[in-house]
Structures are given as structure tokens and as C-alpha cells.
Write an enzyme that holds these catalytic residues in place. Structure first.
Site, mmCIF file in Angstrom:
data_model
loop_
_atom_site.group_PDB
_atom_site.id
_atom_site.type_symbol
_atom_site.label_atom_id
_atom_site.label_comp_id
_atom_site.label_asym_id
_atom_site.label_seq_id
_atom_site.Cartn_x
_atom_site.Cartn_y
_atom_site.Cartn_z
ATOM 1 N N CYS A 283 -2.342 -0.287 7.460
ATOM 2 C CA CYS A 283 -1.548 0.935 7.316
ATOM 3 C C CYS A 283 -1.653 1.819 8.552
ATOM 4 C CB CYS A 283 -1.961 1.683 6.067
ATOM 5 S SG CYS A 283 -1.555 0.789 4.547
ATOM 6 N N GLU B 67 0.995 3.833 1.901
ATOM 7 C CA GLU B 67 1.505 4.202 3.221
ATOM 8 C C GLU B 67 2.674 3.312 3.634
ATOM 9 O OE1 GLU B 67 -3.079 4.782 3.463
ATOM 10 O OE2 GLU B 67 -1.674 3.408 2.507
ATOM 11 N N HIS C 208 0.853 -1.180 0.000
ATOM 12 C CA HIS C 208 0.000 0.000 0.000
ATOM 13 C C HIS C 208 0.894 1.235 0.000
ATOM 14 C CE1 HIS C 208 -3.727 -2.182 1.870
ATOM 15 N NE2 HIS C 208 -3.114 -2.912 0.953
ATOM 16 N N CYS D 146 -6.131 1.928 5.601
ATOM 17 C CA CYS D 146 -6.736 0.667 6.046
ATOM 18 C C CYS D 146 -6.162 0.329 7.422
ATOM 19 C CB CYS D 146 -6.438 -0.442 5.041
ATOM 20 S SG CYS D 146 -4.710 -0.976 5.045
#
Length: 180
Positions: free
Chosen positions: A111, A80, A78, A108
Site C-alpha cells: 500500500c 488503501e 486492502h 503495508c
């Protein structure tokens, strides 16, 4: 603990230097715009969803990344997480205290926890978990299992939602975008 020297093999980002030299002109909206542009690059490369992230320390962007789940075949890639890894390498430390993270979509659960482990001071996000669902992401079902976001009101701060929604709409309208 003394931070390690930043490895020489890491790429340099001329735009970071520009931003650092002109940091008095920067504000949170410009950091979010940098996250949006990073996300846009990722969706054009078909690397993953419209999630871009920048990490800021002392007014300087020290790391930027976009979602690379599809490109890397890595469910943890992801924006992040990728940015946190880059920031840690650049600073020579796992501890990112004093840093702020700007991301186009509310993080999410994975993260969010990674940001907390890294000691990020604040997370600024554009689109909400509900907005993420509108383009096919299932963050809400994980949030429900972990008890929601009620305890993170001072940590998670929404910023520039409309600009990020425009990015999400751009992604949604792409005929050749890979969905997952």
C-alpha cells in the site's frame, strides 16, 4: 493531460458532498474519524480487517474504502488500494497529486508503494506496524525485508493512534470476526 470525465455509473456519496460543502469545518482528525467509521463498517460486514481509508483533495473526501480481502478473496483488496482505485476513477486520472490519504493502520509495503505510485502528497495513519501485529497482521516481516520505514518520515505521519487502537481492540474482541 486533461482528466477524463467521471463516469456516471459510479455511486454518489451524499456524506462526501456534506463534507465538501462544510470543508472549512473539517480537519485532519475528522478525516481520520471518517476512516475509522469506514473500517468499522468493513469489520461489521466481515469484509476484512479493521483498516479503513479516506482520500482527501482540496478539503473534500473524494474516496473511501475499507479492507475487503476476505469478502473479495483478493489479497490486494486492502483499504488503501481500494480507495486509490476509487479515487482514480472519480478523478479520471491515475495521478492523485494534491491528495492526502488517511488510514487506520500504517500502510503495508504494498500500500505504501501504491501511494507513492499514485503521487499521494502525505499519508496519515493511526496504528503502527507494531500495532497491526498485535491483532495478527504480519506487516513487520515484509517491512524488514524491504528495509524499514526510515526513508518515509516526511511522507508518513501518525495521527490519532489512540482512537485507532480502540477500533483495533473492538476488532480483537469480536467473537465472530474472521481472522486471516
Amino acid at each position: 493531460m486533461v482528466p477524463k470525465k467521471i463516469p456516471q455509473e459510479l455511486p454518489t456519496y451524499p456524506d462526501f458532498m456534506y463534507i465538501c460543502k462544510n470543508k472549512m469545518q473539517m480537519n485532519r482528525h475528522k478525516y481520520m474519524q471518517a476512516a475509522i467509521e469506514t473500517a468499522r463498517q468493513g469489520i461489521r460486514e466481515h469484509a476484512g480487517g479493521p483498516f479503513g481509508t479516506v482520500i482527501v483533495k482540496d478539503g473534500c473526501i473524494i474516496a473511501k474504502a475499507h479492507n475487503c480481502v476476505l469478502r473479495d478473496n483478493d489479497p490486494t483488496a486492502h483499504g488503501e488500494i481500494t480507495a486509490l482505485r476509487d479515487a482514480g476513477r472519480r478523478l479520471g486520472s491515475h495521478d492523485l497529486k494534491g491528495c492526502e490519504l488517511y488510514t487506520t493502520g500504517e500502510p503495508c509495503t504494498m500500500c505504501l508503494c501504491a501511494c507513492m505510485w499514485a503521487n499521494i502528497d502525505h499519508v496519515y495513519y493511526g496504528c503502527t506496524i507494531a500495532d497491526n501485529a498485535l491483532i495478527g497482521f504480519r506487516d513487520a516481516q515484509f517491512d524488514e525485508k524491504f528495509g524499514g520505514r526510515g526513508n518515509f518520515k516526511d511522507f508518513l505521519i501518525q495521527l490519532d493512534r489512540e482512537k485507532c487502537l480502540a477500533l483495533f481492540e473492538e476488532y480483537r474482541q469480536m467473537d465472530d470476526a474472521l481472522r486471516y
